[in-house]
Design a protein around this motif. Structure first.
Motif, short mmCIF file in Angstrom:
data_model
loop_
_atom_site.label_atom_id
_atom_site.label_comp_id
_atom_site.label_asym_id
_atom_site.label_seq_id
_atom_site.Cartn_x
_atom_site.Cartn_y
_atom_site.Cartn_z
N GLY A 46 35.85 -39.43 12.34
CA GLY A 46 34.73 -39.99 11.61
C GLY A 46 35.06 -40.79 10.37
N ARG A 47 36.35 -41.01 10.09
CA ARG A 47 36.77 -41.79 8.93
C ARG A 47 37.56 -43.01 9.35
NH1 ARG A 47 39.42 -38.79 4.21
NH2 ARG A 47 39.13 -40.85 3.36
N VAL A 48 37.51 -44.03 8.51
CA VAL A 48 38.27 -45.25 8.75
C VAL A 48 39.32 -45.39 7.65
CG1 VAL A 48 38.17 -47.77 8.98
CG2 VAL A 48 36.29 -46.36 9.86
N TYR A 49 40.53 -45.75 8.04
CA TYR A 49 41.65 -45.93 7.11
C TYR A 49 42.18 -47.35 7.26
CZ TYR A 49 41.47 -40.85 7.25
OH TYR A 49 41.04 -39.55 7.19
N ALA A 50 42.71 -47.90 6.18
CA ALA A 50 43.27 -49.26 6.21
C ALA A 50 44.69 -49.23 5.67
CB ALA A 50 42.41 -50.20 5.38
N PRO A 93 51.75 -49.20 2.13
CA PRO A 93 50.56 -49.53 1.35
C PRO A 93 49.28 -49.26 2.13
CG PRO A 93 52.18 -51.29 1.19
CD PRO A 93 52.65 -50.36 2.27
N THR A 94 48.32 -48.62 1.48
CA THR A 94 47.02 -48.35 2.06
C THR A 94 45.96 -49.01 1.18
OG1 THR A 94 46.73 -46.29 0.84
CG2 THR A 94 47.78 -46.14 3.02
N TYR A 95 44.75 -49.13 1.72
CA TYR A 95 43.65 -49.76 1.00
C TYR A 95 42.42 -48.87 1.06
CZ TYR A 95 46.70 -53.77 1.71
OH TYR A 95 47.78 -54.60 1.73
N PRO A 96 41.65 -48.81 -0.03
CA PRO A 96 40.39 -48.06 0.01
C PRO A 96 39.44 -48.67 1.03
CG PRO A 96 41.01 -48.60 -2.25
CD PRO A 96 41.93 -49.36 -1.35
N VAL A 97 38.69 -47.82 1.73
CA VAL A 97 37.76 -48.27 2.76
C VAL A 97 36.38 -47.69 2.47
CG1 VAL A 97 37.19 -48.13 5.23
CG2 VAL A 97 39.56 -48.38 4.52
N ASN A 102 38.97 -52.70 0.02
CA ASN A 102 39.37 -53.23 -1.28
C ASN A 102 40.83 -53.65 -1.12
OD1 ASN A 102 40.61 -53.39 -3.86
ND2 ASN A 102 38.88 -52.30 -4.72
N LEU A 103 41.10 -54.92 -1.34
CA LEU A 103 42.43 -55.46 -1.04
C LEU A 103 43.50 -55.13 -2.07
CD1 LEU A 103 41.36 -58.86 0.48
CD2 LEU A 103 41.94 -56.72 1.65
N ALA A 104 43.17 -54.37 -3.10
CA ALA A 104 44.19 -53.91 -4.05
C ALA A 104 44.86 -52.69 -3.41
CB ALA A 104 43.56 -53.53 -5.38
N PRO A 105 46.16 -52.75 -3.07
CA PRO A 105 46.82 -51.62 -2.41
C PRO A 105 46.70 -50.35 -3.22
CG PRO A 105 48.31 -53.50 -2.51
CD PRO A 105 47.09 -53.83 -3.34
#
Length: 115
Positions: free
Chosen positions: A34-38, A84-88, A99-102
């Motif tokens: 149920g969650r999305v990660y980037a 590097p990951t990004y807030p989703v 949010n494209l700020a790692p």
């Protein structure tokens, strides 16, 4: 924080993963429980596409050398490197924003890894 719409839940669909590009930046989206990660799509190890990897037990496994990156933090438990990951954020209408700020978390020190 500046949020950028990158996809919809429908586009992510049953495959549970999707590669998108925003201003020339490749991002791999993963959905589980149920969650999305980037993640930055190119692996920090050898620039392999994480989108082509496998989701398993809360980790994305790189198709290159099977490094296993934690979905929450981007950490690879056996290495001193972090992907590097990004807030989703996912709106009620299913639009997925990144949010494209790692959001890279510093790798653990050797002492922390032993505890």
């Amino acid at each position: 924080m500046e949020w950028t719409a990158v996809a919809t839940a429908r586009e992510l669909g049953r495959r549970r993963k999707l590669r998108v590009e925003v201003d020339g930046l490749a991002i791999a989206l993963f959905q589980t429980e149920g969650r999305v990660y980037a993640f930055a799509d190119l692996c920090v190890h050898q620039d392999r596409s994480l989108f082509k990897g496998t989701l398993l037990h809360g980790k994305v496994i790189c198709p290159g050398h099977q490094w296993q990156f934690d979905l929450e933090t981007g950490h690879e438990a056996d290495q001193d490197r972090c992907q590097p990951t990004y807030p989703v954020r996912v709106d009620d209408d299913g639009t997925i924003y990144v949010n494209l700020a790692p959001e890279t978390v510093p790798a653990r020190t050797a002492e922390e890894a032993r505890t």
